[in-house]
Design a protein around this motif. Sequence first.
Motif, PDB file in Angstrom:
ATOM      1  N   VAL A  32       0.866  -1.459   0.080  1.00 11.36           N
ATOM      2  CA  VAL A  32      -0.009  -0.014  -0.013  1.00 11.36           C
ATOM      3  C   VAL A  32       0.935   1.115   0.035  1.00 11.36           C
ATOM      4  O   VAL A  32       1.635   1.504   0.752  1.00 11.36           O
ATOM      5  CB  VAL A  32      -0.998   0.060   1.359  1.00 11.36           C
ATOM      6  N   PHE A  33       0.746   2.100  -1.149  1.00 12.43           N
ATOM      7  CA  PHE A  33       1.484   3.244  -1.117  1.00 12.43           C
ATOM      8  C   PHE A  33       0.650   4.340  -0.570  1.00 12.43           C
ATOM      9  O   PHE A  33      -0.607   4.667  -1.043  1.00 12.43           O
ATOM     10  CB  PHE A  33       1.664   3.653  -2.484  1.00 12.43           C
ATOM     11  N   LEU A  34       1.218   4.966   0.616  1.00 13.14           N
ATOM     12  CA  LEU A  34       0.495   5.885   1.266  1.00 13.14           C
ATOM     13  C   LEU A  34       0.148   7.641   1.000  1.00 13.14           C
ATOM     14  O   LEU A  34      -0.775   8.104   1.308  1.00 13.14           O
ATOM     15  CB  LEU A  34       1.033   5.859   2.573  1.00 13.14           C
ATOM     16  N   PRO A  49      -5.743  -6.897   9.413  1.00 12.78           N
ATOM     17  CA  PRO A  49      -7.317  -6.365   9.207  1.00 12.78           C
ATOM     18  C   PRO A  49      -7.693  -5.528   8.151  1.00 12.78           C
ATOM     19  O   PRO A  49      -8.725  -5.504   7.827  1.00 12.78           O
ATOM     20  CB  PRO A  49      -7.549  -5.633  10.632  1.00 12.78           C
ATOM     21  N   GLU A  50      -6.742  -4.645   7.677  1.00 13.16           N
ATOM     22  CA  GLU A  50      -7.014  -3.871   6.731  1.00 13.16           C
ATOM     23  C   GLU A  50      -7.248  -4.731   5.227  1.00 13.16           C
ATOM     24  O   GLU A  50      -8.051  -4.317   4.375  1.00 13.16           O
ATOM     25  CB  GLU A  50      -6.026  -2.637   6.476  1.00 13.16           C
ATOM     26  N   TYR A  51      -6.276  -5.733   5.159  1.00 13.95           N
ATOM     27  CA  TYR A  51      -6.437  -6.564   4.138  1.00 13.95           C
ATOM     28  C   TYR A  51      -7.672  -7.451   4.079  1.00 13.95           C
ATOM     29  O   TYR A  51      -8.207  -7.549   3.055  1.00 13.95           O
ATOM     30  CB  TYR A  51      -5.274  -7.658   4.059  1.00 13.95           C
ATOM     31  N   ILE A  52      -8.086  -7.724   5.018  1.00 17.28           N
ATOM     32  CA  ILE A  52      -9.319  -8.480   5.306  1.00 17.28           C
ATOM     33  C   ILE A  52     -10.573  -7.918   4.998  1.00 17.28           C
ATOM     34  O   ILE A  52     -11.346  -8.192   4.116  1.00 17.28           O
ATOM     35  CB  ILE A  52      -9.676  -9.286   6.699  1.00 17.28           C
ATOM     36  N   MET A  53     -10.514  -6.457   5.436  1.00 12.48           N
ATOM     37  CA  MET A  53     -11.772  -5.490   5.080  1.00 12.48           C
ATOM     38  C   MET A  53     -11.678  -5.342   3.447  1.00 12.48           C
ATOM     39  O   MET A  53     -12.855  -5.107   3.178  1.00 12.48           O
ATOM     40  CB  MET A  53     -11.404  -4.248   5.864  1.00 12.48           C
ATOM     41  N   ARG A 116     -12.829   2.622   6.298  1.00 17.83           N
ATOM     42  CA  ARG A 116     -11.937   3.594   7.014  1.00 17.83           C
ATOM     43  C   ARG A 116     -10.588   3.009   7.465  1.00 17.83           C
ATOM     44  O   ARG A 116      -9.458   3.822   7.549  1.00 17.83           O
ATOM     45  CB  ARG A 116     -12.989   3.900   8.197  1.00 17.83           C
ATOM     46  N   ALA A 117     -10.480   1.875   8.161  1.00 13.30           N
ATOM     47  CA  ALA A 117      -9.039   1.409   8.468  1.00 13.30           C
ATOM     48  C   ALA A 117      -7.938   1.555   7.503  1.00 13.30           C
ATOM     49  O   ALA A 117      -6.825   2.037   7.709  1.00 13.30           O
ATOM     50  CB  ALA A 117      -9.080  -0.006   9.237  1.00 13.30           C
ATOM     51  N   LEU A 118      -8.458   1.306   6.291  1.00 14.94           N
ATOM     52  CA  LEU A 118      -7.362   1.297   5.021  1.00 14.94           C
ATOM     53  C   LEU A 118      -7.112   2.720   4.649  1.00 14.94           C
ATOM     54  O   LEU A 118      -6.028   2.986   4.350  1.00 14.94           O
ATOM     55  CB  LEU A 118      -7.979   0.528   3.714  1.00 14.94           C
ATOM     56  N   LYS A 119      -8.253   3.585   4.543  1.00 12.25           N
ATOM     57  CA  LYS A 119      -7.717   4.926   4.294  1.00 12.25           C
ATOM     58  C   LYS A 119      -7.228   5.684   5.587  1.00 12.25           C
ATOM     59  O   LYS A 119      -6.283   6.649   5.211  1.00 12.25           O
ATOM     60  CB  LYS A 119      -9.331   5.725   4.288  1.00 12.25           C
ATOM     61  N   ASP A 120      -7.261   5.150   6.684  1.00  9.17           N
ATOM     62  CA  ASP A 120      -6.199   5.761   7.780  1.00  9.17           C
ATOM     63  C   ASP A 120      -5.031   5.273   7.698  1.00  9.17           C
ATOM     64  O   ASP A 120      -4.051   5.970   8.406  1.00  9.17           O
ATOM     65  CB  ASP A 120      -7.028   5.299   9.156  1.00  9.17           C
ATOM     66  N   LEU A 121      -4.606   4.227   6.752  1.00  7.34           N
ATOM     67  CA  LEU A 121      -3.123   4.069   6.806  1.00  7.34           C
ATOM     68  C   LEU A 121      -2.333   5.119   6.178  1.00  7.34           C
ATOM     69  O   LEU A 121      -1.300   5.466   6.628  1.00  7.34           O
ATOM     70  CB  LEU A 121      -3.203   2.824   5.837  1.00  7.34           C
TER      71      LEU A 121
END
Length: 123
Positions: A32-34, A49-53, A116-121
Amino acid sequence: MKKYLLVLSALLFVLTGCSKLVDVQLDEKVTVFLSDGSDKKVQLIATDPEYIMLKAWLEENKADWLSTSGRYSGGVYLTSGNYGIQVTDSKVVLYSSITDKPTAIYAQEIERTDLRALKDLGK
């Protein structure tokens, strides 16, 4: 009457023909490029968890992708298989090319609370 049927048929074709069914399979490990123009990145594996989501969201949202083009800014970006996947506050965008100049091919609107958790990375 024939004109109305012809127009109605064309409209129905356009409405049903615009959205696509897209099956995106995530690789077992994704990068994931941030942020744009930065070297910041995070590795996600199948147990994160972000991957699973993201995987669950992609499974639940195979339908209703709209054709698009160009590039979008913001959010986080990852590559998996033949796709580049960008998650912004309001969209998930799929890119066909994951080389130097990715080109968007499909997009789907999402709620600000989705993924949301992925976006928050990226924050």
